[in-house]
Design a protein around this motif. Structure first.
Motif, PDB file in Angstrom:
ATOM      1  N   LEU A 220       5.018   3.236 -11.175  1.00  0.00           N
ATOM      2  CA  LEU A 220       4.696   2.590 -12.444  1.00  0.00           C
ATOM      3  C   LEU A 220       5.928   2.009 -13.125  1.00  0.00           C
ATOM      4  N   SER A 221       7.089   2.514 -12.773  1.00  0.00           N
ATOM      5  CA  SER A 221       8.305   2.168 -13.497  1.00  0.00           C
ATOM      6  C   SER A 221       8.860   0.815 -13.069  1.00  0.00           C
ATOM      7  N   ASP A 222       9.803   0.301 -13.864  1.00  0.00           N
ATOM      8  CA  ASP A 222      10.471  -0.955 -13.526  1.00  0.00           C
ATOM      9  C   ASP A 222      11.326  -0.835 -12.271  1.00  0.00           C
ATOM     10  N   ASP A 223      11.640   0.382 -11.840  1.00  0.00           N
ATOM     11  CA  ASP A 223      12.385   0.558 -10.595  1.00  0.00           C
ATOM     12  C   ASP A 223      11.572   0.081  -9.392  1.00  0.00           C
ATOM     13  N   SER A 224      10.254  -0.062  -9.570  1.00  0.00           N
ATOM     14  CA  SER A 224       9.380  -0.525  -8.485  1.00  0.00           C
ATOM     15  C   SER A 224       8.747  -1.864  -8.810  1.00  0.00           C
ATOM     16  N   ARG A 225       9.420  -2.686  -9.597  1.00  0.00           N
ATOM     17  CA  ARG A 225       8.787  -3.908 -10.079  1.00  0.00           C
ATOM     18  C   ARG A 225       8.530  -4.934  -8.977  1.00  0.00           C
ATOM     19  N   MET A 226       9.102  -4.743  -7.780  1.00  0.00           N
ATOM     20  CA  MET A 226       8.816  -5.657  -6.669  1.00  0.00           C
ATOM     21  C   MET A 226       7.915  -4.982  -5.627  1.00  0.00           C
ATOM     22  N   VAL A 227       7.331  -3.849  -5.980  1.00  0.00           N
ATOM     23  CA  VAL A 227       6.473  -3.107  -5.048  1.00  0.00           C
ATOM     24  C   VAL A 227       5.024  -3.283  -5.487  1.00  0.00           C
ATOM     25  N   SER A 228       4.197  -3.855  -4.609  1.00  0.00           N
ATOM     26  CA  SER A 228       2.772  -3.989  -4.876  1.00  0.00           C
ATOM     27  C   SER A 228       2.026  -4.057  -3.552  1.00  0.00           C
ATOM     28  N   GLY A 229       0.835  -3.480  -3.527  1.00  0.00           N
ATOM     29  CA  GLY A 229       0.040  -3.447  -2.313  1.00  0.00           C
ATOM     30  C   GLY A 229       0.491  -2.398  -1.314  1.00  0.00           C
ATOM     31  N   ALA A 230       1.342  -1.486  -1.745  1.00  0.00           N
ATOM     32  CA  ALA A 230       1.892  -0.469  -0.847  1.00  0.00           C
ATOM     33  C   ALA A 230       1.102   0.835  -0.942  1.00  0.00           C
ATOM     34  N   VAL A 231       1.143   1.594   0.146  1.00  0.00           N
ATOM     35  CA  VAL A 231       0.619   2.955   0.155  1.00  0.00           C
ATOM     36  C   VAL A 231       1.789   3.880   0.467  1.00  0.00           C
ATOM     37  N   LEU A 232       2.161   4.708  -0.492  1.00  0.00           N
ATOM     38  CA  LEU A 232       3.309   5.591  -0.342  1.00  0.00           C
ATOM     39  C   LEU A 232       2.845   6.990   0.040  1.00  0.00           C
TER      40      LEU A 232
END
Length: 241
Positions: A220-232
């Motif tokens: 949810l954080s800005d540290d992941s602002r380029m992460v979308s569509g991923a399954v962690l």
């Protein structure tokens, strides 16, 4: 306090991973809107974190939409509500199927839809995290409907990411291993049952609810602002071996 001034809606917030998310997000400055079936859980969560509670049965599609409207505008959505009915392939019932798919998949999609509509109307932006499971990746005995619901939610997460990305809304999923909520800790307390599963984890242990919540907060954080569509995977390496 990276989430100060932000609002997060959390389904299934009364217990387990959802409650751990509410505690963590509130501790990091977010205003939490907690959705749960059980009013007593919402009351205790409010006393603990200040979360605003909405009692709702998410198996009722209309009630789910009404609860999302009542929750009001928010920056984030965490879909944590989930159940399981243990039935084998040969013993599967329509009642079990409807219960599991109704909560784990349909309710999650309704909440995503209502959240996304509100975000688009507000100009876009925001993030969603859907909680799936390693059961969507491996075949576990008596988990037919559960596995179908979690694999389905991962597929839906990718579609959500594609369609909502142009509106600046990121959508990801996490796939936890067995997570030691109060209920799961009791279920897996028998070493004869837990040890064969545990040794399949390179870290040789199951997850704690707070560890799963921390992974969600990262997405949810800005540290992941380029992460979308991923399954962690939050699985101690289970899916890697």
């Amino acid at each position: 306090m990276p989430f100060t001034g932000k609002t997060v809606i959390i389904t299934g917030a009364g217990k387990g991973i959802g409650r751990a998310c509410a505690q963590l997000m509130a501790g990091r400055g977010a205003q939490v809107v907690a959705l749960s079936r059980t009013q007593a859980d919402l009351d205790s969560l409010h006393d603990e974190t200040g979360a605003r509670g909405i009692a709702v049965d998410l198996t009722d599609a209309g009630a789910a939409r009404a609860a999302m409207a009542q929750a009001g505008p928010a920056d984030f959505l965490i879909n944590s509500a989930g159940i399981n009915v243990l039935e084998s392939v040969l013993d599967m019932t329509e009642t079990g199927y409807e219960a599991v798919l109704g909560i784990n998949l349909r309710a999650a999609l309704i909440c995503c839809q209502e959240f996304a509509r509100a975000r688009v109307a507000a100009g876009g932006g925001g993030a969603i995290v859907n909680i799936t499971s390693i059961a969507g990746h491996r075949g576990f005995q008596d988990h037919l409907c559960y596995a179908a619901s979690k694999a389905g939610l991962e597929g839906a997460t990718r579609v959500l990411a594609k369609e909502l990305g142009p509106h600046g809304i990121r959508v990801n999923a996490i796939a936890p291993t067995i997570t030691l909520t109060e209920l799961a800790a009791e279920a897996w307390s028998d070493a004869a049952k837990s040890q064969p599963m545990m040794v399949r984890h390179p870290l040789n242990r199951f997850a704690e609810a707070e560890e799963v919540a921390r992974a969600i907060a990262l997405l949810l954080s800005d540290d992941s602002r380029m992460v979308s569509g991923a399954v962690l995977p939050v699985d101690g390496g289970f899916l890697a071996v």
